[in-house]
Motif scaffolding. Structure first.
Motif, PDB file in Angstrom:
ATOM      1  N   THR A  53       0.823  -1.204   0.000  1.00  0.00           N
ATOM      2  CA  THR A  53       0.000   0.000   0.000  1.00  0.00           C
ATOM      3  C   THR A  53       0.847   1.239   0.000  1.00  0.00           C
ATOM      4  O   THR A  53       2.057   1.207   0.191  1.00  0.00           O
ATOM      5  CB  THR A  53      -0.944   0.018   1.222  1.00  0.00           C
ATOM      6  N   SER A  54       0.193   2.360  -0.183  1.00  0.00           N
ATOM      7  CA  SER A  54       0.885   3.627  -0.158  1.00  0.00           C
ATOM      8  C   SER A  54       1.192   4.032   1.255  1.00  0.00           C
ATOM      9  O   SER A  54       0.816   3.357   2.203  1.00  0.00           O
ATOM     10  CB  SER A  54       0.024   4.691  -0.861  1.00  0.00           C
ATOM     11  N   SER A  55       1.826   5.208   1.435  1.00  0.00           N
ATOM     12  CA  SER A  55       2.336   5.587   2.738  1.00  0.00           C
ATOM     13  C   SER A  55       1.245   5.782   3.767  1.00  0.00           C
ATOM     14  O   SER A  55       1.494   5.675   4.957  1.00  0.00           O
ATOM     15  CB  SER A  55       3.144   6.882   2.600  1.00  0.00           C
ATOM     16  N   ASN A  56       0.011   6.101   3.378  1.00  0.00           N
ATOM     17  CA  ASN A  56      -1.047   6.301   4.359  1.00  0.00           C
ATOM     18  C   ASN A  56      -1.864   5.045   4.596  1.00  0.00           C
ATOM     19  O   ASN A  56      -2.889   5.080   5.260  1.00  0.00           O
ATOM     20  CB  ASN A  56      -1.977   7.446   3.918  1.00  0.00           C
ATOM     21  N   GLY A  57      -1.415   3.921   4.069  1.00  0.00           N
ATOM     22  CA  GLY A  57      -2.092   2.660   4.334  1.00  0.00           C
ATOM     23  C   GLY A  57      -3.159   2.318   3.326  1.00  0.00           C
ATOM     24  O   GLY A  57      -3.740   1.243   3.386  1.00  0.00           O
ATOM     25  N   ALA A  58      -3.462   3.204   2.399  1.00  0.00           N
ATOM     26  CA  ALA A  58      -4.491   2.939   1.407  1.00  0.00           C
ATOM     27  C   ALA A  58      -3.903   2.174   0.227  1.00  0.00           C
ATOM     28  O   ALA A  58      -2.710   2.211  -0.013  1.00  0.00           O
ATOM     29  CB  ALA A  58      -5.086   4.261   0.916  1.00  0.00           C
ATOM     30  N   PRO A  59      -4.736   1.461  -0.519  1.00  0.00           N
ATOM     31  CA  PRO A  59      -4.250   0.824  -1.738  1.00  0.00           C
ATOM     32  C   PRO A  59      -3.604   1.853  -2.656  1.00  0.00           C
ATOM     33  O   PRO A  59      -4.015   3.008  -2.692  1.00  0.00           O
ATOM     34  CB  PRO A  59      -5.524   0.238  -2.351  1.00  0.00           C
ATOM     35  N   ARG A  67     -12.254  -7.717  -4.611  1.00  0.00           N
ATOM     36  CA  ARG A  67     -13.684  -7.859  -4.311  1.00  0.00           C
ATOM     37  C   ARG A  67     -13.923  -9.159  -3.563  1.00  0.00           C
ATOM     38  O   ARG A  67     -13.574 -10.239  -4.036  1.00  0.00           O
ATOM     39  CB  ARG A  67     -14.517  -7.864  -5.599  1.00  0.00           C
ATOM     40  N   SER A  68     -14.515  -9.047  -2.375  1.00  0.00           N
ATOM     41  CA  SER A  68     -14.863 -10.236  -1.622  1.00  0.00           C
ATOM     42  C   SER A  68     -16.058 -10.925  -2.264  1.00  0.00           C
ATOM     43  O   SER A  68     -17.005 -10.280  -2.713  1.00  0.00           O
ATOM     44  CB  SER A  68     -15.206  -9.862  -0.173  1.00  0.00           C
ATOM     45  N   ASN A 162      -9.822  -4.674   1.476  1.00  0.00           N
ATOM     46  CA  ASN A 162      -8.944  -3.577   1.066  1.00  0.00           C
ATOM     47  C   ASN A 162      -8.608  -2.645   2.232  1.00  0.00           C
ATOM     48  O   ASN A 162      -8.192  -1.501   2.021  1.00  0.00           O
ATOM     49  CB  ASN A 162      -9.622  -2.777  -0.052  1.00  0.00           C
ATOM     50  N   GLN A 163      -8.766  -3.141   3.429  1.00  0.00           N
ATOM     51  CA  GLN A 163      -8.575  -2.333   4.637  1.00  0.00           C
ATOM     52  C   GLN A 163      -7.150  -1.777   4.729  1.00  0.00           C
ATOM     53  O   GLN A 163      -6.173  -2.480   4.472  1.00  0.00           O
ATOM     54  CB  GLN A 163      -8.878  -3.187   5.863  1.00  0.00           C
ATOM     55  N   VAL A 179     -14.570   1.264  -3.188  1.00  0.00           N
ATOM     56  CA  VAL A 179     -15.056   0.092  -2.455  1.00  0.00           C
ATOM     57  C   VAL A 179     -16.507  -0.188  -2.821  1.00  0.00           C
ATOM     58  O   VAL A 179     -16.893  -1.327  -3.104  1.00  0.00           O
ATOM     59  CB  VAL A 179     -14.912   0.287  -0.937  1.00  0.00           C
ATOM     60  N   ALA A 180     -17.327   0.870  -2.796  1.00  0.00           N
ATOM     61  CA  ALA A 180     -18.746   0.708  -3.093  1.00  0.00           C
ATOM     62  C   ALA A 180     -18.951   0.161  -4.504  1.00  0.00           C
ATOM     63  O   ALA A 180     -19.715  -0.794  -4.710  1.00  0.00           O
ATOM     64  CB  ALA A 180     -19.466   2.040  -2.928  1.00  0.00           C
ATOM     65  N   THR A 181     -18.282   0.755  -5.468  1.00  0.00           N
ATOM     66  CA  THR A 181     -18.436   0.311  -6.860  1.00  0.00           C
ATOM     67  C   THR A 181     -17.993  -1.128  -7.022  1.00  0.00           C
ATOM     68  O   THR A 181     -18.667  -1.932  -7.685  1.00  0.00           O
ATOM     69  CB  THR A 181     -17.624   1.225  -7.793  1.00  0.00           C
TER      70      THR A 181
END
Length: 248
Positions: A53-59, A67-68, A162-163, A179-181
């Motif tokens: 992930t990127s530096s802030n923890g996001a993908p 997708r689960s 994707n947490q 996430v929603a899409t």
């Protein structure tokens, strides 16, 4: 909705944010629920997240979200997964930032859904808590929007897949839209709903239900048979199936 009711909702919201100060203690309790054996698994996930992930923890920007598929093919009605006439209700109290909840979505939920929900023995609902910080509040409000589309569980499980890192600021509008899409939710409608009093009310209800049953950590599973009282399932060593069989 009266002004008094709005004030009460806002007060409950403030109390939820203040409860974030107790997050360290709560996180220790979460490990007791799923067993200490998950500590190593969570550590592996955390290391992988740092690498990928990127530096802030996001993908990473531009990366496709995972997708689960754990709830694929299971009907949902107003946040209740499975047959609405199922004789037993299981409620999971979660926080979308909780890493143990994310682990449970991979290790515990599939068996629960396959063996109990799909067979009509149990219906499954969620109470989306928000005590870990502002990102939890933001995510919970959008989850309420997904519930209006009968896509709550798809949204929850895809979010977990994707947490990012707790309170790193990764829960942006763009992330939530993605996430929603990915979960099959109308993202614009869900984010619009997140700004309503009804979304705030969903957070208040989750708080009240948790307090009533004594769910002071996440994830907490409860069971309710028919019109009986809601009881916390005592899950040892992460074996939810054994606890459920004993309760049934």
């Amino acid at each position: 909705m009266t002004k008094r009711e709005l004030r009460e909702q806002r007060r409950a919201h403030r109390e939820a944010l203040e409860a974030a100060e107790q997050a360290k203690t709560t996180r220790r309790r979460r490990f007791q629920i799923l067993g200490t054996g998950l500590v190593a698994a969570v550590a592996v996930i955390a290391i992988a997240a740092i690498v990928s992930t990127s530096s802030n923890g996001a993908p990473s920007d531009g990366a496709a979200l995972a997708r689960s598929t754990v709830v694929d093919g299971v009907p949902e009605t107003n946040g209740v997964l499975g047959d609405p006439k199922a004789p037993v209700t299981i409620t999971e109290y979660v926080d979308l930032q909780c890493p143990i909840c994310a682990e449970a979505s991979k290790t515990t939920l599939p068996t629960l859904i396959d063996d109990y929900v799909k067979t009509g023995k149990v219906k499954l609902q969620a109470r989306t808590m928000h005590f870990l910080g502002p990102d939890s509040v933001t995510a919970a409000r959008v989850a309420a929007g997904a519930q209006q589309q009968n896509k709550l569980w798809s949204f929850l499980e895809t979010f977990y897949a994707n947490q990012g890192t707790e309170n790193s600021g990764y829960v942006t509008d763009d992330f939530l839209k993605d996430v929603a899409t990915t979960a099959g939710v109308n993202a614009d409608a869900a984010l619009k709903y997140a700004d309503t009093n009804e979304a705030e009310s969903a957070l208040t209800t989750a708080n009240q239900d948790a307090q009533a049953v004594g769910a002071d950590s996440t994830p907490t599973f409860t069971i309710k048979k028919g019109d009986g009282s809601e009881q916390v399932l005592q899950v040892g060593a992460g074996d939810l199936k054994a606890a459920l069989e004993k309760a049934l």
